[in-house]
Structures are given as structure tokens and as C-alpha cells.
Write an enzyme that holds these catalytic residues in place. Structure first.
Site, PDB file in Angstrom:
ATOM      1  N   HIS A   1       1.646 -17.253   4.797  1.00  0.00           N
ATOM      2  CA  HIS A   1       0.501 -17.206   5.718  1.00  0.00           C
ATOM      3  C   HIS A   1      -0.747 -17.718   5.011  1.00  0.00           C
ATOM      4  O   HIS A   1      -1.143 -17.191   3.982  1.00  0.00           O
ATOM      5  CB  HIS A   1       0.268 -15.775   6.225  1.00  0.00           C
ATOM      6  CG  HIS A   1       1.159 -15.411   7.367  1.00  0.00           C
ATOM      7  ND1 HIS A   1       0.770 -14.578   8.389  1.00  0.00           N
ATOM      8  CD2 HIS A   1       2.425 -15.801   7.668  1.00  0.00           C
ATOM      9  CE1 HIS A   1       1.757 -14.467   9.265  1.00  0.00           C
ATOM     10  NE2 HIS A   1       2.779 -15.182   8.838  1.00  0.00           N
TER      11      HIS A   1
ATOM     12  N   TYR B   1      -6.300  -8.261  12.881  1.00  0.00           N
ATOM     13  CA  TYR B   1      -6.825  -6.891  12.722  1.00  0.00           C
ATOM     14  C   TYR B   1      -7.965  -6.767  13.720  1.00  0.00           C
ATOM     15  O   TYR B   1      -8.945  -7.520  13.635  1.00  0.00           O
ATOM     16  CB  TYR B   1      -7.404  -6.673  11.322  1.00  0.00           C
ATOM     17  CG  TYR B   1      -6.410  -6.745  10.176  1.00  0.00           C
ATOM     18  CD1 TYR B   1      -6.006  -7.965   9.632  1.00  0.00           C
ATOM     19  CD2 TYR B   1      -5.904  -5.581   9.600  1.00  0.00           C
ATOM     20  CE1 TYR B   1      -5.116  -8.016   8.559  1.00  0.00           C
ATOM     21  CE2 TYR B   1      -5.020  -5.635   8.520  1.00  0.00           C
ATOM     22  CZ  TYR B   1      -4.631  -6.848   8.016  1.00  0.00           C
ATOM     23  OH  TYR B   1      -3.752  -6.904   6.958  1.00  0.00           O
TER      24      TYR B   1
ATOM     25  N   PRO C   1      -3.395   1.543   4.739  1.00  0.00           N
ATOM     26  CA  PRO C   1      -2.661   0.272   4.816  1.00  0.00           C
ATOM     27  C   PRO C   1      -3.493  -0.932   5.270  1.00  0.00           C
ATOM     28  O   PRO C   1      -2.986  -2.055   5.284  1.00  0.00           O
ATOM     29  CB  PRO C   1      -1.542   0.568   5.817  1.00  0.00           C
ATOM     30  CG  PRO C   1      -1.981   1.754   6.583  1.00  0.00           C
ATOM     31  CD  PRO C   1      -2.897   2.530   5.717  1.00  0.00           C
TER      32      PRO C   1
ATOM     33  N   LYS D   1      -2.103  -3.236   0.646  1.00  0.00           N
ATOM     34  CA  LYS D   1      -2.113  -3.211  -0.822  1.00  0.00           C
ATOM     35  C   LYS D   1      -1.092  -2.278  -1.478  1.00  0.00           C
ATOM     36  O   LYS D   1      -0.825  -2.411  -2.677  1.00  0.00           O
ATOM     37  CB  LYS D   1      -3.514  -2.787  -1.314  1.00  0.00           C
ATOM     38  CG  LYS D   1      -4.599  -3.797  -1.025  1.00  0.00           C
ATOM     39  CD  LYS D   1      -4.529  -4.946  -1.998  1.00  0.00           C
ATOM     40  CE  LYS D   1      -5.302  -6.147  -1.568  1.00  0.00           C
ATOM     41  NZ  LYS D   1      -4.510  -7.349  -1.344  1.00  0.00           N
TER      42      LYS D   1
ATOM     43  N   TYR E   1      -7.638 -10.195  -0.582  1.00  0.00           N
ATOM     44  CA  TYR E   1      -6.439 -10.105   0.261  1.00  0.00           C
ATOM     45  C   TYR E   1      -5.223 -10.707  -0.442  1.00  0.00           C
ATOM     46  O   TYR E   1      -4.124 -10.152  -0.377  1.00  0.00           O
ATOM     47  CB  TYR E   1      -6.692 -10.790   1.606  1.00  0.00           C
ATOM     48  CG  TYR E   1      -5.723 -10.373   2.693  1.00  0.00           C
ATOM     49  CD1 TYR E   1      -5.848  -9.136   3.327  1.00  0.00           C
ATOM     50  CD2 TYR E   1      -4.677 -11.209   3.092  1.00  0.00           C
ATOM     51  CE1 TYR E   1      -4.961  -8.739   4.327  1.00  0.00           C
ATOM     52  CE2 TYR E   1      -3.790 -10.828   4.087  1.00  0.00           C
ATOM     53  CZ  TYR E   1      -3.939  -9.592   4.703  1.00  0.00           C
ATOM     54  OH  TYR E   1      -3.060  -9.201   5.690  1.00  0.00           O
TER      55      TYR E   1
HETATM   56  P1  RFL Z   1       8.079   4.928  -2.464  1.00  0.00           P
HETATM   57  O1  RFL Z   1       8.407   3.733  -1.663  1.00  0.00           O
HETATM   58  O2  RFL Z   1       7.572   6.139  -1.767  1.00  0.00           O
HETATM   59  O3  RFL Z   1       9.378   5.283  -3.294  1.00  0.00           O
HETATM   60  C1  RFL Z   1       9.482   6.488  -4.015  1.00  0.00           C
HETATM   61  C2  RFL Z   1      10.957   6.822  -4.171  1.00  0.00           C
HETATM   62  O4  RFL Z   1      11.074   8.032  -4.926  1.00  0.00           O
HETATM   63  C3  RFL Z   1      12.041   8.852  -4.308  1.00  0.00           C
HETATM   64  N1  RFL Z   1      11.791  10.252  -4.663  1.00  0.00           N
HETATM   65  C4  RFL Z   1      12.543  10.934  -5.549  1.00  0.00           C
HETATM   66  N2  RFL Z   1      13.580  10.566  -6.310  1.00  0.00           N
HETATM   67  C5  RFL Z   1      14.130  11.515  -7.103  1.00  0.00           C
HETATM   68  N3  RFL Z   1      13.707  12.810  -7.141  1.00  0.00           N
HETATM   69  C6  RFL Z   1      12.668  13.214  -6.387  1.00  0.00           C
HETATM   70  N4  RFL Z   1      12.276  14.479  -6.412  1.00  0.00           N
HETATM   71  C7  RFL Z   1      12.032  12.255  -5.558  1.00  0.00           C
HETATM   72  N5  RFL Z   1      10.990  12.298  -4.689  1.00  0.00           N
HETATM   73  C8  RFL Z   1      10.853  11.081  -4.179  1.00  0.00           C
HETATM   74  C9  RFL Z   1      11.875   8.582  -2.825  1.00  0.00           C
HETATM   75  O5  RFL Z   1      12.991   8.956  -2.057  1.00  0.00           O
HETATM   76  C10 RFL Z   1      11.631   7.079  -2.829  1.00  0.00           C
HETATM   77  O6  RFL Z   1      12.833   6.353  -2.748  1.00  0.00           O
HETATM   78  O7  RFL Z   1       7.011   4.585  -3.594  1.00  0.00           O
HETATM   79  P2  RFL Z   1       6.787   3.228  -4.466  1.00  0.00           P
HETATM   80  O8  RFL Z   1       8.090   2.731  -5.029  1.00  0.00           O
HETATM   81  O9  RFL Z   1       5.660   3.540  -5.361  1.00  0.00           O
HETATM   82  O10 RFL Z   1       6.350   2.131  -3.406  1.00  0.00           O
HETATM   83  C11 RFL Z   1       5.141   2.245  -2.750  1.00  0.00           C
HETATM   84  C12 RFL Z   1       5.248   1.636  -1.363  1.00  0.00           C
HETATM   85  O11 RFL Z   1       6.415   2.118  -0.714  1.00  0.00           O
HETATM   86  C13 RFL Z   1       4.022   1.993  -0.537  1.00  0.00           C
HETATM   87  O12 RFL Z   1       2.838   1.828  -1.286  1.00  0.00           O
HETATM   88  C14 RFL Z   1       3.888   1.116   0.699  1.00  0.00           C
HETATM   89  O13 RFL Z   1       4.995   1.212   1.554  1.00  0.00           O
HETATM   90  C15 RFL Z   1       2.632   1.542   1.445  1.00  0.00           C
HETATM   91  N6  RFL Z   1       2.565   0.927   2.728  1.00  0.00           N
HETATM   92  C16 RFL Z   1       2.169  -0.367   2.814  1.00  0.00           C
HETATM   93  N7  RFL Z   1       1.890  -1.059   1.670  1.00  0.00           N
HETATM   94  C17 RFL Z   1       1.570  -2.370   1.733  1.00  0.00           C
HETATM   95  O14 RFL Z   1       1.377  -3.002   0.671  1.00  0.00           O
HETATM   96  N8  RFL Z   1       1.443  -3.012   2.941  1.00  0.00           N
HETATM   97  C18 RFL Z   1       1.713  -2.368   4.104  1.00  0.00           C
HETATM   98  O15 RFL Z   1       1.674  -2.994   5.140  1.00  0.00           O
HETATM   99  C19 RFL Z   1       2.081  -0.991   4.088  1.00  0.00           C
HETATM  100  N9  RFL Z   1       2.389  -0.319   5.217  1.00  0.00           N
HETATM  101  C20 RFL Z   1       2.916   1.650   3.878  1.00  0.00           C
HETATM  102  C21 RFL Z   1       2.831   0.982   5.130  1.00  0.00           C
HETATM  103  C22 RFL Z   1       3.363   2.976   3.811  1.00  0.00           C
HETATM  104  C23 RFL Z   1       3.735   3.672   4.937  1.00  0.00           C
HETATM  105  N10 RFL Z   1       4.175   5.032   4.781  1.00  0.00           N
HETATM  106  C24 RFL Z   1       4.963   5.756   5.656  1.00  0.00           C
HETATM  107  C25 RFL Z   1       3.828   5.783   3.598  1.00  0.00           C
HETATM  108  C26 RFL Z   1       3.209   1.647   6.268  1.00  0.00           C
HETATM  109  C27 RFL Z   1       3.653   2.984   6.204  1.00  0.00           C
HETATM  110  C28 RFL Z   1       4.053   3.610   7.506  1.00  0.00           C
HETATM  111  C1  PHB Z   2       2.784  -4.725   8.316  1.00  0.00           C
HETATM  112  O1  PHB Z   2       3.226  -5.805   8.739  1.00  0.00           O
HETATM  113  O2  PHB Z   2       3.475  -3.694   8.321  1.00  0.00           O
HETATM  114  C2  PHB Z   2       1.384  -4.652   7.840  1.00  0.00           C
HETATM  115  C3  PHB Z   2       0.675  -5.822   7.652  1.00  0.00           C
HETATM  116  C4  PHB Z   2      -0.636  -5.767   7.195  1.00  0.00           C
HETATM  117  C5  PHB Z   2      -1.216  -4.538   6.918  1.00  0.00           C
HETATM  118  C6  PHB Z   2      -0.482  -3.370   7.090  1.00  0.00           C
HETATM  119  C7  PHB Z   2       0.831  -3.419   7.549  1.00  0.00           C
HETATM  120  O3  PHB Z   2      -2.492  -4.487   6.487  1.00  0.00           O
END
Ligand code: RFL
Ligand code: PHB
Length: 398
Positions: free
Chosen positions: A81, A209, A301, A305, A393
Site C-alpha cells: 500500500h 480511517y 490499534p 503498531k 506509519y
Molecule cells: P500475542 O500475540 O498476545 O502472543 C502471546 C502468546 O503467549 C501465549 N501465552 C502463554 N504461553 C504460555 N504460558 C502462558 N501462561 C501464556 N500466556 C499467554 C498466548 O497464548 C499467545 O500465543 O503477543 P505478541 O507475540 O507479543 O504479539 C503482539 C501482537 O499479537 C499484538 O500486538 C497485535 O495483534 C495488536 N493488534 C494489532 N497490531 C498491529 O500492529 N496492527 C493491528 O491492526 C492490530 N490489530 C491487535 C489488533 C490486537 C487485537 N487484540 C485482540 C489484542 C486487533 C485486535 C483485536
Molecule cells: C486491520 O486491518 O486489522 C487494521 C489495519 C489498520 C489498523 C488497525 C487494524 O490501524
């Protein structure tokens, strides 16, 4: 008669807790550098695979997948993008990131990154122990930490030189750092994001956005045939009260008539509400424990990042650990926390700024709204302001 079950003991150089993107990336990078490690994950593989989260990758995340040679699918299926849009009422401000900073971002789901890393684990000799229960960290302040857990009812112990806490916001790693040496910084937002994933073509070829008087909306995507949309909702809302139709109706209003005319509706493959939070834990290292990703910090989010910060932490952690095992160099380990936090704070700032600019906060009055309009006016008219947004970004240098 009482049965005694013997504890099974294994030795490794780095015990990684958590098989999210941070843990899997670090595990692969360490294996590629010849460092021994094992990953312990609480959940089943299918659960880890099915988590729908991030969608926008910065260069650092793409480059780590490239370095591992695990970017074949990312290269063919990822969508480069060159820009994204900020909408406010009738106005659409395009941030032309390719023109402004000569880079782009890649739209490729976190689910796909996780699948690519999981699928390659066996071939690359990366051991991931799923369904590890009651994971506990011991002696993290010293040089000989160990981790205990149970698996299939059998007690296990991993003796190691370092522990990498990659276990997300709710995992045990951060809690193993004594409160006396730790600092927490936190801001909880008064709304969450309701996300919907559907197999329908996106309404626009780039992300939008939108700041609408009814609230925030984001039009995003996973592919030419799969869309991801979000709206902000009060934390009191329950997902059961949001039928698919209600979500599509709200998106159509908030994204404005032009985008609404191009929205294709379809049944939700996934629909959930996630709370928004800014959080930083410092230090990110204590003794032999290094924290990476959501275990140490959370961003709202809005700036896309979270996953990318996990990738930059892992980049620093890997360099520090490889330096230690290859050249007995402790400097990288000593510098890890400050180095990672410097980048974390800048991403926190960007995510917080964009969240404040694009959401209507309860309690905000005409002054706060006038500030948003003035800021958006400034961004629309200033290449310098747009360049600053674009630079953040695509991701600041590591
Ligand atoms: P994760 O992905 O939470 O993985 C952590 C892992 O640790 C495990 N765990 C354990 N394992 C052993 N023993 C225990 N006691 C444990 N407790 C937990 C878990 O099961 C899991 O597998 O953390 P990590 O690896 O640091 O990754 C971070 C990312 O996942 C997170 O920052 C992003 O997903 C945040 N996020 C977004 N980030 C972006 O860069 N762009 C986005 O668009 C974006 N959208 C989002 C998001 C996070 C969301 N949620 C629900 C938190 C949208 C959502 C809905
Ligand atoms: C997504 O596609 O899930 C998404 C994209 C941009 C954001 C957050 C989430 O800032």
C-alpha cells in the site's frame, strides 16, 4: 499406593514463553543463528492459528520474514500500500506515503504471518511445546533461571541461560519482574473497537480511517476478496447486540456516502470487541529475562503498531542474545531495555496521537472538536505534517 511422577528436565540456551508472533519470530531467528531455544505455548496450535488481529506490516516485520526466507507467501499474497486516508465528514485526506517517504506498508494478516512461522517450525528445527500449563519463571534475577510447567500431566523443567517473555499482555513473564524495580505507564480508553471480518471485496483499495460525529470507523482488508472493518463502541456494548446488519449500517454512516456506496455486505466470519489501551512496562529486561511484544507494551490499534513493535523488540533481542552466545558480549543484553523502549515510546506517541485525532471521546466539547478540525486542516495543507505521519506509519528506523 502413592505414584511419584518424575520431573522431566531439559536444557537449552533460551526458553521462549509464548508462540504468538513475537515468540515464533524470535525462535526462528535464534535457530537461524545457531542458538538453542524452545518455545512454550499455553494454547493448542489451532487456537494460535485462528486469532484474528493485525493487518498492516511495517518494513521491519517484512524484512525479518525475508531474512528467515519465510516471505514467499507474503511476497505473492501481501498487498503493498502506497498510501492511506483520513476522513472527516466530507473531507478525505490522502497520505501518499510512497511519495512522502519513498516507502510503503504491506497489508498481510497476522494470522498469515503466524501460519507461515508455525508451518516452517519443524523443518527449521524450532521446537514449540503447545498446551504447556502452569508456566512459571524462576530465578530470573540470576544467571541460571529456569521455567517449570506441566504437559499432559507430567511436570517439566527447562534450565536455560535466558528467558524471553513473549507471552502477551496476560502472560506470567512481566509479573516475574519484582515490583520494586518496575514502572508501569497506562492509559485506558473509554471505548473499544468492534471488528468484523467478511469475505467481501473491500470498499476502497486503500485503508480509510474516519472520524464521524457518530464515532470512528476503519475500512481495511486482508485481500481483494476479504475485508476487515472496525467501529468504536462504548465499553458497555455487548457483541450479542450487534447483528451483522447493524454493524454494516453503522459502517455505512460513519465512512460516508462515497465509501458506503461501495461497501459489499456479507456474513461475519469473525466479530468481536477489543478494548483500547496504551501501556508500557519498564524495564524490558531484568537479570536473565527479556520481555518482547505485548508482554511489555500495548498500543491502541489506530496506528497499526502492535505487531510491528513486537517485531522490532525481537530484532533487538535476537542481536543481543546472538552477541552473548557468539562472542560472550554482554553489552547488547545490558542495552536491550533502553534500546527497545526508545522505539516503543515513539510508537506509543504516534498511536495515542492518531487515536485522539480520529475518535470522539465522551466528555469532549466544542473546543476539543475544534482542535481535531484544526489539526486535520493543518495535515491537509502541510506536506511537512503529512511527511511526519507517513514516516511514523511506515515505521521508524530500528
Ligand atoms: P500475542 O500475540 O498476545 O502472543 C502471546 C502468546 O503467549 C501465549 N501465552 C502463554 N504461553 C504460555 N504460558 C502462558 N501462561 C501464556 N500466556 C499467554 C498466548 O497464548 C499467545 O500465543 O503477543 P505478541 O507475540 O507479543 O504479539 C503482539 C501482537 O499479537 C499484538 O500486538 C497485535 O495483534 C495488536 N493488534 C494489532 N497490531 C498491529 O500492529 N496492527 C493491528 O491492526 C492490530 N490489530 C491487535 C489488533 C490486537 C487485537 N487484540 C485482540 C489484542 C486487533 C485486535 C483485536
Ligand atoms: C486491520 O486491518 O486489522 C487494521 C489495519 C489498520 C489498523 C488497525 C487494524 O490501524
Amino acid at each position: 499406593m502413592q505414584q511419584f511422577m518424575k520431573t522431566q528436565v531439559m536444557k537449552t540456551q533460551v526458553c521462549i514463553i509464548g508462540a504468538g508472533p513475537a515468540g515464533l519470530l524470535l525462535g526462528h531467528l535464534l535457530r537461524a543463528e545457531g542458538v538453542d531455544c524452545v518455545v512454550l505455548e499455553a494454547r493448542k496450535p489451532d487456537y494460535v492459528r485462528s486469532r484474528i488481529r493485525a493487518g498492516v506490516l511495517e518494513n521491519i516485520t517484512v524484512s525479518l520474514m525475508e531474512r528467515l526466507g519465510l516471505d514467499a507467501r507474503l511476497k505473492t499474497e501481501g498487498l503493498p500500500h502506497d498510501g492511506f486516508n483520513l476522513a472527516d465528514g466530507e473531507r478525505l485526506i490522502r497520505i501518499d506515503i510512497a511519495d512522502l517517504v519513498g516507502q510503503n506498508v504491506c497489508v498481510y494478516g497476522q494470522t498469515e504471518i503466524t501460519a507461515d512461522l508455525m508451518d516452517a517450525a519443524e523443518d527449521r528445527g524450532l521446537q514449540v511445546n503447545y498446551e504447556a500449563e502452569s508456566v512459571a519463571l524462576h530465578d530470573v534475577g540470576g544467571d541460571a533461571p529456569y521455567v517449570t510447567y506441566t504437559q499432559g500431566g507430567v511436570e517439566q523443567r527447562v534450565d536455560c541461560r535466558f528467558i524471553a517473555g513473549c507471552d502477551g499482555f496476560h502472560g506470567p513473564s512481566r509479573k516475574a519482574i519484582p515490583a520494586s524495580v518496575a514502572q508501569e505507564f497506562e492509559l485506558v480508553y473509554p471505548f473499544g473497537w468492534l471488528g468484523i471480518l467478511a469475505d467481501v471485496p473491500p470498499c476502497n483499495h486503500e485503508l480509510i480511517y474516519a472520524n464521524h460525529e457518530r464515532g470512528f470507523a476503519l475500512a481495511s482488508m486482508r485481500s481483494a476478496t476479504r475485508s476487515r472493518y472496525y467501529i468504536d463502541v462504548p465499553l458497555t456494548e455487548r457483541i450479542e447486540d450487534w447483528s451483522d446488519d447493524r454493524v454494516w449500517d453503522e459502517l455505512a454512516v460513519r465512512l460516508g456516502p462515497e465509501a458506503a456506496a461501495k461497501i459489499t455486505r456479507g456474513p461475519a466470519l469473525e466479530k468481536s470487541i477489543a478494548p483500547l489501551r496504551s501501556y508500557v512496562f519498564a524495564p524490558m529486561r531484568h537479570g536473565s529475562l527479556l520481555l518482547c511484544g505485548d508482554a511489555a507494551h500495548i498500543v491502541p490499534p489506530t496506528g497499526a503498531k502492535g505487531l510491528n513493535l513486537a517485531a522490532s523488540d525481537v530484532h533487538y533481542a535476537c542481536a543481543a542474545l546472538v552477541g552473548y552466545f557468539r562472542s560472550a558480549d554482554n553489552d547488547g543484553i545490558a542495552a536491550y531495555s533502553n534500546k527497545a523502549l526508545a522505539r516503543v515510546w515513539k510508537s506509543e506517541r504516534f498511536s495515542w496521537t492518531l487515536t485522539k485525532l480520529m475518535h470522539r471521546f465522551p466528555g469532549d466539547g466544542p473546543f476539543e472538536r475544534a482542535m481535531q478540525v484544526a489539526e486535520l486542516d493543518y495535515i491537509a495543507s502541510s506536506r511537512a505534517a503529512q511527511t511526519s505521519i507517513a514516516e511514523n506509519y511506515v515505521g521508524l528506523p530500528v
